[in-house]
Motif scaffolding. Structure first.
Motif: not given
Length: 370
Positions: A129-157
């Motif tokens: 339903n999206l003619p002219g648009i390339e729809v590329e499925e990304i299969t070589d990447r994982a997806l992680l979620a880091l959640q919680g009140p100290v997520a920023e402190t941990v990830l910014k290191r």
């Protein structure tokens, strides 16, 4: 059942003592050694790391992919700023929801994340339903979620650039684990991030995050109770191809530009029904429920207006014990006349009607960084 798919972190899950279960065609961790209750509370108090690699990652390229995608969703995407993402949903011709998704503007393309169970259907839907648009499925990447009140402190290191991001920002950031596709968002009601990383670097990133004593691995069990406390829908339970955005109390996700009188009114599947319901309301409504018992009222529990007799006026779609609230919580659809906050209803559990009260959602205030 065919052979289950495995994420790039499958071996790490096993080494961490995860209990694995089939979910959306994948072998996924439902809990680790802490158990669901402690994993839930740890995420609320510190930071939890989730593997959500089963979800679909898709890139849309072509002439104005945002304008093209607006033909399939009732959200305003052409005005979405670069570096921002928006919650959206595909609708069908009868005004139901085919899936909910995240859409990010990354400059010369859109990055879309869809639910695992709907991934193949969503990609086929876009390609058809999206003619002219390339729809590329990304299969070589994982997806992680880091959640919680100290997520920023941990990830910014590890990735200093994440500290400047606010809720629903997206960025591609350099790191010791290669380029990371980061959004400041999640599915828990907590501040946090979702991080797309090359499969070859996923374990190294996960181990670097878990090396921080504030971070624990979290399974699907706690992910479900966290999102339920946050009042967030689970596709297939709380929304599906028969529920309209108005029935689902998702009007906030449809911007004024796509509503009646807006600059780009309608033009999406099911617009006639959906826009009419904006004006006139719907016959049923998604609401929160607080059972008057210690035991949760789970999905499928029928709801009634009185302790005896009468016809069924609704049904529970999600229910669990809310560890943060120390009380059970449920989500349901009820006839609109019974949807007002504070309305007393009854859920029928094993032939016995038990009291329940309509409540506002989220059940626990969200802590997003805005």
């Amino acid at each position: 059942m065919g052979e289950l798919n495995r994420t790039a972190l499958h071996v790490l899950h096993q080494e961490l003592g995860a209990k694995m279960v089939p979910f959306a065609g994948y072998d996924m961790p439902v809990q680790y050694k802490l158990g669901v209750m402690k994993e839930h509370l740890h995420t609320r108090a510190a930071a939890g790391l989730f593997d959500v690699s089963h979800m679909g990652q898709v890139i849309l390229r072509g002439p104005d992919p945002a304008q093209a995608l607006e033909r399939l969703v009732p959200q305003a995407l052409t005005g979405l700023d670069e570096g921002r993402q928006r919650y959206a949903f595909f609708t069908n011709e009868t005004g139901g929801i085919l899936d909910d998704l995240m859409v990010a503007n990354r400059g010369d393309h859109l990055f879309v994340v869809v639910n695992a169970a709907c991934k193949a259907a969503d990609i086929a839907h876009m390609r058809a339903n999206l003619p002219g648009i390339e729809v590329e499925e990304i299969t070589d990447r994982a997806l992680l979620a880091l959640q919680g009140p100290v997520a920023e402190t941990v990830l910014k290191r590890l990735v200093p650039g994440v500290a400047a991001m606010t809720f629903m920002d997206v960025a591609i950031l350099p790191s010791p684990f290669g380029a990371l596709w980061v959004s400041r968002s999640g599915y828990t009601g907590e501040d946090g991030y979702e991080i797309s990383v090359a499969n070859t670097q996923a374990r190294a990133l996960a181990e670097a995050l878990l090396a921080d004593t504030a971070v624990e691995p979290i399974g699907l069990g706690a992910r479900d109770s966290l999102r339920l406390e946050a009042g967030l829908c689970l596709y297939g339970n709380d929304i599906d191809d028969t529920t309209s955005p108005v029935e689902a109390a998702l009007e906030w996700a449809v911007q004024k530009a796509r509503r009646k009188g807006g600059t780009r009114e309608g033009g999406f599947p099911g617009a006639a029904r959906i826009l009419a319901e904006f004006d006139n309301g719907a016959a049923r409504r998604r609401v929160g429920l607080l059972p008057g018992t210690r035991a949760p009222m789970r999905a499928g529990t029928p709801l009634f207006a009185s302790a005896e007799g009468g016809t069924q006026i609704g049904q529970v779609t999600s229910g669990a014990f809310g560890p943060s609230l120390e009380a059970p919580v449920s989500m349901s659809y009820v006839a609109t006349e019974f949807a007002a906050t504070g309305t007393g209803l009854f859920g029928e559990v094993r032939g016995k009607r038990l009291p329940v009260t309509v409540a506002d959602m989220p059940f626990r205030a969200s802590t997003y960084k805005r």
